[in-house]
Structures are given as C-alpha cells and as structure tokens.
Scaffold this motif. Structure first.
Motif, mmCIF file in Angstrom:
data_model
loop_
_atom_site.group_PDB
_atom_site.id
_atom_site.type_symbol
_atom_site.label_atom_id
_atom_site.label_comp_id
_atom_site.label_asym_id
_atom_site.label_seq_id
_atom_site.Cartn_x
_atom_site.Cartn_y
_atom_site.Cartn_z
ATOM 1 N N THR A 1 -7.553 -50.985 0.343
ATOM 2 C CA THR A 1 -6.359 -50.371 0.931
ATOM 3 C C THR A 1 -5.692 -49.343 0.019
ATOM 4 N N HIS A 2 -6.359 -49.002 -1.075
ATOM 5 C CA HIS A 2 -5.838 -47.937 -1.940
ATOM 6 C C HIS A 2 -5.993 -46.604 -1.207
ATOM 7 N N PRO A 3 -5.050 -45.652 -1.382
ATOM 8 C CA PRO A 3 -5.108 -44.357 -0.673
ATOM 9 C C PRO A 3 -6.450 -43.641 -0.779
ATOM 10 N N ASP A 4 -7.069 -43.658 -1.971
ATOM 11 C CA ASP A 4 -8.371 -42.996 -2.138
ATOM 12 C C ASP A 4 -9.457 -43.660 -1.293
ATOM 13 N N SER A 5 -9.459 -44.987 -1.301
ATOM 14 C CA SER A 5 -10.438 -45.725 -0.493
ATOM 15 C C SER A 5 -10.205 -45.493 0.994
ATOM 16 N N LEU A 6 -8.954 -45.446 1.404
ATOM 17 C CA LEU A 6 -8.622 -45.239 2.816
ATOM 18 C C LEU A 6 -9.095 -43.881 3.321
ATOM 19 N N GLN A 7 -8.978 -42.863 2.474
ATOM 20 C CA GLN A 7 -9.442 -41.530 2.875
ATOM 21 C C GLN A 7 -10.942 -41.505 3.103
ATOM 22 N N LEU A 8 -11.694 -42.167 2.205
ATOM 23 C CA LEU A 8 -13.152 -42.229 2.364
ATOM 24 C C LEU A 8 -13.542 -43.010 3.620
ATOM 25 N N ILE A 9 -12.860 -44.134 3.848
ATOM 26 C CA ILE A 9 -13.138 -44.954 5.034
ATOM 27 C C ILE A 9 -12.822 -44.177 6.304
ATOM 28 N N GLU A 10 -11.698 -43.450 6.296
ATOM 29 C CA GLU A 10 -11.308 -42.646 7.455
ATOM 30 C C GLU A 10 -12.370 -41.589 7.769
ATOM 31 N N LYS A 11 -12.897 -40.920 6.742
ATOM 32 C CA LYS A 11 -13.931 -39.896 6.943
ATOM 33 C C LYS A 11 -15.212 -40.495 7.514
ATOM 34 N N ARG A 12 -15.602 -41.648 6.972
ATOM 35 C CA ARG A 12 -16.839 -42.283 7.431
ATOM 36 C C ARG A 12 -16.751 -42.716 8.894
ATOM 37 N N ILE A 13 -15.620 -43.302 9.271
ATOM 38 C CA ILE A 13 -15.461 -43.769 10.652
ATOM 39 C C ILE A 13 -15.308 -42.587 11.603
ATOM 40 N N SER A 14 -14.541 -41.574 11.193
ATOM 41 C CA SER A 14 -14.298 -40.400 12.045
ATOM 42 C C SER A 14 -15.571 -39.617 12.318
ATOM 43 N N ALA A 15 -16.553 -39.710 11.425
ATOM 44 C CA ALA A 15 -17.810 -38.961 11.575
ATOM 45 C C ALA A 15 -18.667 -39.474 12.725
ATOM 46 N N ARG A 16 -18.368 -40.659 13.260
ATOM 47 C CA ARG A 16 -19.157 -41.232 14.348
ATOM 48 C C ARG A 16 -18.820 -40.529 15.666
ATOM 49 N N ALA A 17 -19.829 -40.278 16.457
ATOM 50 C CA ALA A 17 -19.661 -39.542 17.717
ATOM 51 C C ALA A 17 -18.794 -40.302 18.722
ATOM 52 N N SER A 18 -18.833 -41.634 18.647
ATOM 53 C CA SER A 18 -18.091 -42.439 19.622
ATOM 54 C C SER A 18 -16.618 -42.634 19.241
ATOM 55 N N VAL A 19 -16.194 -42.054 18.115
ATOM 56 C CA VAL A 19 -14.809 -42.198 17.649
ATOM 57 C C VAL A 19 -14.048 -40.900 17.867
ATOM 58 N N ALA A 20 -12.918 -40.980 18.578
ATOM 59 C CA ALA A 20 -12.087 -39.801 18.827
ATOM 60 C C ALA A 20 -11.103 -39.547 17.694
ATOM 61 N N ASP A 21 -10.593 -40.617 17.102
ATOM 62 C CA ASP A 21 -9.598 -40.455 16.031
ATOM 63 C C ASP A 21 -9.455 -41.773 15.265
ATOM 64 N N VAL A 22 -8.940 -41.668 14.049
ATOM 65 C CA VAL A 22 -8.627 -42.845 13.233
ATOM 66 C C VAL A 22 -7.158 -42.741 12.835
ATOM 67 N N GLN A 23 -6.391 -43.747 13.211
ATOM 68 C CA GLN A 23 -4.947 -43.695 12.978
ATOM 69 C C GLN A 23 -4.499 -44.914 12.170
ATOM 70 N N TYR A 24 -3.626 -44.674 11.217
ATOM 71 C CA TYR A 24 -2.984 -45.762 10.476
ATOM 72 C C TYR A 24 -1.719 -45.223 9.833
ATOM 73 N N ARG A 25 -0.841 -46.113 9.461
ATOM 74 C CA ARG A 25 0.447 -45.709 8.870
ATOM 75 C C ARG A 25 0.246 -45.378 7.399
ATOM 76 N N LYS A 26 -0.020 -44.101 7.121
ATOM 77 C CA LYS A 26 -0.252 -43.689 5.731
ATOM 78 C C LYS A 26 0.987 -43.921 4.873
ATOM 79 N N ASP A 27 2.158 -43.622 5.464
ATOM 80 C CA ASP A 27 3.408 -43.802 4.714
ATOM 81 C C ASP A 27 3.630 -45.271 4.357
#
Length: 292
Positions: free
Chosen positions: A124-150
C-alpha cells in the motif's frame, strides 16, 4: 540468631524486595510500550488492508471474462481479497446512500460493474500502488482503476509518524530502564563494597568476586520479569473486561514474544548493571570507599 543478625537479615530482604519491585515496575512500563507498539502495527495493517481499490470493468464483459479477470487478480501476490460488484448492486448501494434511485431521473443505470480489491498491507505504499495501478489498467477488460490516493497518502503518513514516536518512546524507555535498574543495583552493591575490597585483599579473582552478584542479579531480574508479566496480564484482563479484548488484535505468538522480551530485558539489564557496578569497586582504594 542475635538481634543484630535479625536486623541485618530484615534489612537485606527489604533492600532486595525494593530492588525487585523497582525493576518490575520499569519492566511493566517497557511491556506496555511494546504492547502499544504491536497494537499500532496490527491496526495499521488492518487499516491498510481495508482500503478498497476499485477495478472498473469495461462494458458488456461476459461472465466468463469477469470470472477470469477476478481469478487472475486473486492470484497476484499483492492481492488479499476481491469482491465482484455488479451494476445493479452498485445502483442499489447508491440508492441506499442517497435515498433515491438514480435510474428514475437519468433513465439508465450510470454505474459500471467493478471488482473491489483489497491489497496486502506491504503493497500500500504510494510507489507500489502506482505500479499495481499500471499493471491492472493495462488489461483490455479494465476501464479504470480508482482508489483514494489522498487517503492512502494520509494513512501512510500518519502511520509513519506514529511509528517514529513509538520508536522514540521505546528507545527513551530502554535508556531510562537501564539507568533506573543500574542505580537500583548500584545501591545494593554499594552496601557490599567493603566485602568486595576484603575479597580482593585475600586474592579472589575479579570473576570470582563478580559471580555471586551476577547470579543474584539474574534471580532478581527473573523475579522482576515474572512480576511485570503478571501486572501486564492483569492490565490486559482489565482492558478486556472494561473496554476491548486485546487478544482479538494481538495473537498469542505476539503476546508470548512481548512476555519473553520483558523477561529477557529484566535479566540482561540486571546482569549488565551488576557487572559494571562491581567493576567500579574492584580497583578502588580503601580510602575512597568511605567517600563514594
């Protein structure tokens, strides 16, 4: 036994009793800090692992593809659990919150189906979250990845601050513990300084002179540690009875670690203090013994 002998025995017993009680109180405070530290750590894990990352799905995905995506996510090392939220369920949940169905004035369901992902706390560290967001968003079946960054940033920031404060308190308490235990044992050995001098005069080696004092310190530290553990158990029992059950947050393994740490700290700090206290009088001239 003579009256003077009885008086000396009572005085010796009282001094050791005061010494053991003083050490046990210090160890009790040390144990409390450890419990607070472990509680803070477990609560931080709980908070981090209960912040949802919403994986918004593309429109018109088949059930097979949704199931496949969810299965793939569950097998990722950073995912703790997943939950599928259909469009209909999302609409119902919003209706409960607003008290009105959005479809009545929009004419259609504005929500997307999603998979709610809970991450493992170490990811849940910001750096890890950015990498996870990119990996999940790259999938064709995913429209968006949302979470409370703040919220994630605020949680990580506050936990970091609390950890620093607890580490500082623990370090200070360890220092205070050693100083108090050292002074307590010094007072005990102070009364034996002439005995140490006499033993040195008859040719006793430093190791031979130290041995009984160190042995007594081990026993005193052990008894003080046991008393501190009993006080901690009584305190936790009171908390369980009046407020919360600590056992629900802290496992038996963690509690056992805390108790063993308190016990070991009592013995180790007592032995170190006794070692240095005896060394102080080993090479001291007789004349100085009267003015120490």
């Amino acid at each position: 036994m003579t009256r003077q002998g009885k008086k000396n025995t009572i005085s010796f017993f009282n001094s050791h009793l005061i010494s053991v009680m003083s050490i046990s109180l210090v160890l009790f405070l040390l144990g409390l800090i450890l419990i607070i530290g472990f509680l803070g750590n477990e609560l931080s894990h709980y908070v981090k692992e209960n912040i949802n990352v919403s994986v918004v799905l593309a429109e018109n995905l088949s059930d097979a593809k949704i199931h496949q995506l969810r299965d793939e996510l569950e097998h990722q090392p950073y995912v703790k659990s997943t939950e599928y939220i259909s469009k209909e369920r999302a609409s119902l949940e919003m209706q409960r919150e607003l008290g009105e169905n959005p479809e009545t004035f929009l004419g259609f369901n504005p929500f997307h189906a999603s998979i709610e992902v809970k991450l493992k706390s170490e990811y849940t560290h910001p750096d890890s979250l950015q990498l996870i967001e990119k990996r999940i968003s790259a999938r064709a079946s995913v429209a968006d990845v949302q979470y409370r960054k703040d919220m994630m940033q605020m949680v990580n920031k506050n936990i970091r601050r609390i950890s620093m404060v607890l580490l500082f308190l623990f370090s200070v308490l360890i220092l205070i513990s050693f100083v108090l235990i050292n002074n307590t044992i010094k007072l005990l050995i102070y009364s034996k300084r002439f005995l140490i001098y006499t033993m040195r005069l008859v040719g006793a080696t430093p190791g031979f002179i130290r041995r009984p004092f160190v042995r007594n310190s081990v026993i005193s530290g052990l008894i003080a540690g046991i008393l501190a553990i009993i006080m901690l158990m009584l305190s936790l029992y009171y908390l369980k009875r009046e407020f919360i059950s600590v056992e629900e947050v802290l496992s038996r393994e963690i509690m056992l670690t805390i108790y063993l740490t308190v016990l070991a700290a009592g013995i180790v700090l007592s032995v170190i203090a006794a070692y240095f206290a005896v060394n102080r009088y080993l090479n001291m001239a007789r004349g100085k013994l009267y003015y120490v």
